[in-house]
Write an enzyme that holds these catalytic residues in place. Structure first.
Site, PDB file in Angstrom:
ATOM      1  N   ASP A   1      49.713  -4.840 -66.242  1.00  0.00           N
ATOM      2  CA  ASP A   1      49.948  -3.445 -66.372  1.00  0.00           C
ATOM      3  C   ASP A   1      50.589  -2.866 -65.955  1.00  0.00           C
ATOM      4  O   ASP A   1      50.376  -1.530 -66.734  1.00  0.00           O
ATOM      5  CB  ASP A   1      47.997  -3.244 -65.877  1.00  0.00           C
ATOM      6  CG  ASP A   1      47.415  -4.477 -66.607  1.00  0.00           C
ATOM      7  OD1 ASP A   1      47.558  -4.674 -67.636  1.00  0.00           O
ATOM      8  OD2 ASP A   1      45.793  -3.935 -66.464  1.00  0.00           O
ATOM      9  N   GLY A   2      50.845  -3.193 -64.295  1.00  0.00           N
ATOM     10  CA  GLY A   2      52.373  -2.308 -63.686  1.00  0.00           C
ATOM     11  C   GLY A   2      53.489  -1.809 -64.710  1.00  0.00           C
ATOM     12  O   GLY A   2      54.098  -1.013 -64.372  1.00  0.00           O
TER      13      GLY A   2
ATOM     14  N   ASP B   1      36.489   9.158 -46.969  1.00  0.00           N
ATOM     15  CA  ASP B   1      37.577   7.796 -47.337  1.00  0.00           C
ATOM     16  C   ASP B   1      38.900   9.094 -48.048  1.00  0.00           C
ATOM     17  O   ASP B   1      39.934   8.943 -47.750  1.00  0.00           O
ATOM     18  CB  ASP B   1      37.646   6.582 -47.266  1.00  0.00           C
ATOM     19  CG  ASP B   1      36.905   5.969 -46.369  1.00  0.00           C
ATOM     20  OD1 ASP B   1      37.147   6.565 -45.191  1.00  0.00           O
ATOM     21  OD2 ASP B   1      36.617   4.892 -46.429  1.00  0.00           O
TER      22      ASP B   1
ATOM     23  N   ASN C   1      47.526   6.737 -65.022  1.00  0.00           N
ATOM     24  CA  ASN C   1      45.852   5.878 -64.225  1.00  0.00           C
ATOM     25  C   ASN C   1      45.137   7.211 -63.452  1.00  0.00           C
ATOM     26  O   ASN C   1      44.170   7.258 -63.709  1.00  0.00           O
ATOM     27  CB  ASN C   1      45.879   4.561 -63.358  1.00  0.00           C
ATOM     28  CG  ASN C   1      45.844   3.908 -64.446  1.00  0.00           C
ATOM     29  OD1 ASN C   1      45.494   3.629 -65.242  1.00  0.00           O
ATOM     30  ND2 ASN C   1      46.049   2.465 -63.423  1.00  0.00           N
TER      31      ASN C   1
END
Length: 431
Positions: free
Chosen positions: A170-171, A281, A251
């Site tokens: 996917d990268g 966070d 993304n």
């Protein structure tokens, strides 16, 4: 290195080679009967449809949407989004997963076929050719000198690439998106990586699959991207004013507390209105494509990439009632540090370009008009659900047995009344 004159010469040579070689042509191109507008108009209309509120303008005898050419848009049926070429594709960008020796053989095989058999101009990153292991492939030397090279972040590929092929995980698709900060060519992604959620093609018969795409027989998934603009605080005299940074992500954009031990305290605005303050966070703002990435790990729902939406997901919020939300794709989100925040916030874009945002800095996020046209192996629905099943094992469990396969007690004809009548309590009674 990328050179305009060399590119023009390579295009001319490739076109001449195709005309003289019967096998070099990609075959007859299918014409879209609905494509009556020019390519630019089609692209503009298609991308704007991602923000469409409704295809209907009239509501009853009196009500209607206010006439505004910037607002009146049309939602397309995803099944109608199919690839068509208004002229034969000539230049192809091959993106290979770096530092992976297992992809070298498929890479050499693909490049050799594109150059010699299909007479295409092939672009690759200069860093890919620096791999010393490529010297072990003797047939690669015959095509190495014919490749066009470039360096990411230095050379501009705008209007130079007709078609993209990704080899890896996917990268590689995320990397392809980062190389084009405006219009993106159609992307065909082969699964040669770890997860492969966004890479639906198998490499074993790549020639037939690539030819099928070159002939225009393919469906498209228009994966929307987020346009992120970082505005830095300026001093009163304006001397430290910096140019806004604009980045498109496929993304998600992630805002977190970084190395600080304190909770992040982030103000979230939607179309200029303060919605909430995030204490936890951090925050994930994602596309539907990114809903199956970091967002789903943080508890968000999974959304089909054809849905026009933006997802807002808190990361470990210090509130039990803070649930992920989905907002319309056309809105603009503003993210900034709360005035009483104890620490700075950090932001990253598709896991890259990580940087700190201080008090007075702002991050603006909205849906970009430049989606990533991802080529489907089957169609938009089948590809997505296949990925959910194969990569995330969505709704996988053992099947419940049929009634006739259960224990003897279930098959017994004894009723509850009969069982109760036959039951004898041997315990002594009270005296």
């Amino acid at each position: 290195m990328l050179n305009e004159q060399d590119l023009m010469v390579a295009r001319a040579m490739a076109a001449e080679s195709r005309e003289s070689s019967p096998g070099g042509s990609p075959g007859p191109l299918r014409k879209n009967p609905l494509a009556s507008l020019s390519n630019k108009q089609n692209l503009f209309r298609r991308t704007r449809s991602l923000n469409a509120p409704s295809p209907i303008q009239q509501f009853g005898p009196c009500g209607r949407i206010m006439k505004n050419s910037a607002m009146v848009m049309q939602i397309q049926d995803p099944a109608s989004q199919r690839l068509t070429w208004y002229k034969p594709p000539l230049t192809v960008l091959v993106i290979k997963k770096v530092h992976d020796a297992t992809i070298l053989a498929p890479f050499v095989q693909l490049v050799h076929w594109l150059v010699h058999d299909k007479s295409m101009v092939v672009f690759v990153e200069a860093a890919v050719l620096d791999d010393t292991l490529l010297k072990e492939y003797g047939d690669f030397s015959s095509v190495r000198e014919r490749l066009m090279t470039f360096r990411a972040g230095t050379d501009d590929l705008t209007d130079k690439i007709d078609f993209i092929i990704c080899l890896g995980g996917d990268g590689t698709l995320l990397h392809a998106s980062s190389l084009f900060q405006q219009s993106v060519p159609p992307v065909m992604a082969f699964h040669l990586g770890s997860l492969g959620f966004l890479t639906p093609f198998e490499f074993n018969n790549f020639q037939d699959q690539v030819m099928n795409v070159l002939e225009g027989h393919a469906a498209l998934t228009l994966r929307s991207r987020l346009q992120c603009v970082v505005l830095r605080k300026t001093t009163e005299d304006g001397k430290d004013k910096k140019k806004p940074t604009t980045i498109l992500v496929l993304n998600e954009v992630v805002v977190d507390r970084g190395p600080s031990p304190y909770l992040s305290n982030i103000d979230l605005f939607l179309d200029g209105k303060h919605i909430t303050s995030v204490q936890g966070d951090g925050l994930i703002v994602s596309t539907p494509t990114g809903s199956t990435a970091y967002a789903v790990a943080a508890g968000a729902s999974m959304i089909h990439p054809s849905v026009p939406a933006i997802m807002v997901t808190p990361i470990c919020p210090h509130s039990l009632s803070f649930r992920p939300i989905v907002v319309p794709a056309g809105v603009e989100l503003k993210i900034a540090l709360s005035p009483d925040a104890r620490n700075a916030m950090w932001v990253s874009f598709d896991g890259r370009n990580r940087q700190a945002l201080q008090h007075g800095d702002s991050l603006y996020v909205t849906t970009s008009v430049y989606p990533v046209p991802s080529i489907c192996a089957q169609d938009q629905i089948s590809d997505w659900f296949d990925s959910l099943a194969e990569c995330l094992h969505w709704n996988v469990r053992k099947k419940q047995k049929q009634i006739d396969e259960l224990s003897d007690l279930t098959l017994s004809s004894d009723t509850l009344e009969e069982l109760d009548a036959n039951h004898h309590d041997d315990r002594p009674t009270d005296t």
